[in-house]
Structure formats: C-alpha cells, structure tokens
Motif scaffolding. Sequence first.
Motif, short mmCIF file in Angstrom:
data_model
loop_
_atom_site.label_atom_id
_atom_site.label_comp_id
_atom_site.label_asym_id
_atom_site.label_seq_id
_atom_site.Cartn_x
_atom_site.Cartn_y
_atom_site.Cartn_z
N LEU A 121 0.82 -1.20 0.00
CA LEU A 121 0.00 0.00 0.00
C LEU A 121 0.86 1.26 0.00
O LEU A 121 1.98 1.25 0.52
CB LEU A 121 -0.90 0.03 1.25
CG LEU A 121 -1.96 -1.07 1.36
CD1 LEU A 121 -2.64 -0.98 2.73
CD2 LEU A 121 -2.98 -0.96 0.24
N ALA A 124 -0.24 4.63 4.52
CA ALA A 124 -1.60 4.32 4.96
C ALA A 124 -1.67 4.19 6.47
O ALA A 124 -0.66 3.91 7.14
CB ALA A 124 -2.08 3.02 4.31
N GLU A 125 -2.88 4.38 6.99
CA GLU A 125 -3.18 4.02 8.36
C GLU A 125 -3.62 2.57 8.38
O GLU A 125 -4.51 2.19 7.62
CB GLU A 125 -4.32 4.88 8.92
CG GLU A 125 -3.91 6.18 9.55
CD GLU A 125 -5.09 6.84 10.24
OE1 GLU A 125 -4.86 7.85 10.90
OE2 GLU A 125 -6.24 6.37 10.11
N GLN A 145 4.41 1.54 7.95
CA GLN A 145 3.08 2.12 7.98
C GLN A 145 2.70 2.51 9.42
O GLN A 145 3.35 2.10 10.38
CB GLN A 145 2.05 1.12 7.44
CG GLN A 145 2.31 0.62 6.04
CD GLN A 145 1.96 1.62 4.95
OE1 GLN A 145 1.98 2.84 5.18
NE2 GLN A 145 1.63 1.13 3.77
N ARG A 175 -7.78 9.76 3.68
CA ARG A 175 -6.47 9.18 3.45
C ARG A 175 -6.64 7.69 3.24
O ARG A 175 -7.71 7.14 3.48
CB ARG A 175 -5.52 9.46 4.63
CG ARG A 175 -6.01 8.91 5.96
CD ARG A 175 -4.96 9.14 7.05
NE ARG A 175 -3.68 8.59 6.68
CZ ARG A 175 -2.58 8.70 7.43
NH1 ARG A 175 -2.63 9.36 8.57
NH2 ARG A 175 -1.44 8.17 7.05
N THR A 176 -5.60 7.04 2.77
CA THR A 176 -5.66 5.59 2.59
C THR A 176 -5.68 4.91 3.96
O THR A 176 -4.83 5.17 4.81
CB THR A 176 -4.46 5.09 1.77
OG1 THR A 176 -4.49 5.70 0.48
CG2 THR A 176 -4.52 3.58 1.61
N ARG A 177 -6.65 4.03 4.13
CA ARG A 177 -6.75 3.27 5.38
C ARG A 177 -7.00 1.81 5.06
O ARG A 177 -7.75 1.46 4.14
CB ARG A 177 -7.90 3.80 6.26
CG ARG A 177 -7.68 5.19 6.82
CD ARG A 177 -8.79 5.59 7.80
NE ARG A 177 -8.53 6.86 8.42
CZ ARG A 177 -8.94 8.04 7.93
NH1 ARG A 177 -9.65 8.06 6.81
NH2 ARG A 177 -8.64 9.15 8.55
#
Length: 431
Positions: A121, A124-125, A145, A175-177
């Motif tokens: 990814l 990311a969270e 991450q 955001r990307t999670r």
Amino acid sequence: MNASHGLAAELLNRDYRADASATPASDTLLINEQSRLRESKGERIVKFGFGQSPFPVYGPAVEALAEHAASKAYLPVQGLPALRERVAAFHRELDGTEWEAERVLIGPGSKLLLFALIKALPAAEILIPAPAWVSYAPQARLAGQSAVKLAASFDTRWQITPAQLDAHCRQGGKRTRLLILNAPGNPTGLSPDPALQAELAEVARRHGVVVLADEIYGPLDHDGSHRAFARDYPEGTVTTSGLSKWCGAGGWRLGVMHVPRALGDELLARLLGIASETWSSVASPVQEAACVAYRMTPALNAYLERQREWLAVVGHWCAARLDAAGVHTHRPDGGFYLFPDFEAFRDRLAERGITTSAELTARLLADTGVALLPGSAFGCDPSQLTARLAYVDFDGAELLVHQPQRFEAPMSLPALERVREGIQAMVDWLP
C-alpha cells in the motif's frame, strides 16, 4: 578474535540498543518454545498458549504431498494455476463469494501475505482492533506504515463498532486506510453478528476504507455459518486464508489471498513484485498437495464438520466452566480460542501482587502449569486482566473418529483429559 570482527559486533550491538523500531519475537511462538522447554525438564504443562490445530492434516492431502515429494520446479510467482482455480472454487462454494482465480495469490502462509499487502500500500493508516492477533501491529511497523489501535471491550463482544470506525475516519480526514478484521477472531474466537458486519461494511464503503479480512478460521465456524466480509463489501475487501487451521497444516506454510478486481491492477502487480523479490514461489510439493486439500468432496466436508463439532463442544464447555467460576468468558463462535476476563478478581489478585495480564499469566504458569498468553500481547492495556486461551491440548486424531453426539458426556473422553485438567487448575487457582 579478529579486530574487524569485534568492531562489527560492537557497532551492531550499539545500534541495536538505539533502535526503537526493533521487533521482538512473536509472543505466540515464544510461549510455544517456553512450554516445550519446561516439558523437556519433566514439568507437566497444559498448553493453552499456542494456537496450533490439534487435528491431523487432511489425509488425502498428506497422500498427495508424498506422491509429489520429488517435485522440485519453481512454480509461477502467483501460484500454480490449477491451485488458484481450486482455491477460488472452494471459497465460492464455502463462503458464497466471487473469488476469481486470476486474482488469487498463493504465499508461504497467510502471515507473509498479510505483510505483503501492508507493504504494497502507499502511505496508509493500518486500523487494528484490540484485542487482535499479535503480528498485525509489528507487521505495520516493519512495513513503515502507521498502526492505529481501535480498542474493543467485553461488552461489545470484543468487536469494534460502526460508530467507532466512523468517528475515527471523520476525525482523520481523507487518506488511505486499511482495516484488519479477523473473524472468527484470534484471540477471541468471536465473529461480528451479520447486522453489525453489514454496518461496518457500509462505514468502510462510505469512507473508502480497504478491509483486510483475515478469515483463516472461517471454515472452522462452529455451526458452519461464517459470513465472509466480502459478501457485504466485495469491492473493497482483500481476503486471506490458508491451510494452517482448517486443514491442520500450519507447518506446510501455504496461504491464499484474493484481491478484488475493483481495487485495480496496480495493487495486485505490487503484491506480485514483492512476492517475486522475496519468496519467489511456494514449495512445489505443498502446492500440489493443496490442490487436493482445496477440492470440495464429501470426505472433506465430513472432515471439516467433525472438527467444528468437537471444537464447539470443547470451547463451549471451557467457556461455561470459567464463566460459572466468575471469569467472564464469551462462548466462542469458531476456531479454538477464548478470551477470558479476570476483572471480577482484580482486588484479590492484587493482594497476590498481580495487577497486569502479563503477571497474571506468568503466575498461572508458575503455580499451575497452565500456559496462556496475556491480553497485553494482543494490544490490550497491560492493566486489563485478560488472557488468550487456546483450547487445543487434546488428541484431535482420536476425536475425529467419533461424533460427540454419540456420547452422553463427550467431555469425559480420555482424549480431553488435559483440557479438563487445565480448566480445573485455573478454577482452583482463583483467589
């Protein structure tokens, strides 16, 4: 000693001590080694710490492994095409999900597939419910991450709530999670009910959260009603499973992953890139044997059903016995774990000098020979008096030939003596 060799060791040790990102050994593997060590010294240990299937590997798969023992070719990075077809068909039939063979990746255990996904990814969270399997957070850190804990509680059956997920996503902005959901869960043995899962899926969809559904215990749902998360959120759910739990083949190291087409080709390409530069391919004989393991037949269905029946009997008996003694314990939905809560004994345990889950499990092992893992190993606050109990210290081969319904008191069978002894020792130890 060679001077340069001594200097290299000195510099390494200095930098190790300064490296706050160092990852310790997995608690689950460590407790297994500790239990083996104590047994080698002649101590009687009830092994409730390590979550390994007590059942023998599915027989036809063992025969196929022997038949292909001489297979030595490097197989395709993505996995043997015939195996990917079998895996996709298996999960379509068992889970009612739309797995596509072209989107399946075979890896050396689902553990490495999980790490590969986190690494693949962009920044990311990684949202991790607590309690959760011990390796999720360390893997996030290893992959660079950000790991975020979402704490659950006994009152919510150790499940995060849709409101909790929604609030976190709203506060953090777009955001990307990646949300990791493990059901039936390790360390709890629990799954969300269908209504809760549907709500979680809707929140994830609304905020664009990718879900990693770790469903390694799905085929061991006690009544066969596991609901795959991809049924509620097919476009955003990456699913992992493997042979270690339902097939009793942990040491074979074969995991599977399905990446939905809706997430695009870039993610799958990145995963294949990581695979090609790390594990290359899973061992050829194991993949050939897995082709047999993943073939749905009456024999396989009977093998799975017998495991489910016995795990339900043992798990529900253990939970009821502990709960009756005042240790709050939910009955498991699947797999072979319980997550007992000793909060009712806090004051009396404190009189013994026990105020953390690590102290609790250490004293239990020292005083009774019963090995559990502390709740703190699974992301819980150290002061929370919880522990994971893997009710697997029994002879699964002996039980597979019997149906529990044929016995008036199935828990009285000799094969289950260690389980009975372990639970009774815990109850007798309580203050």
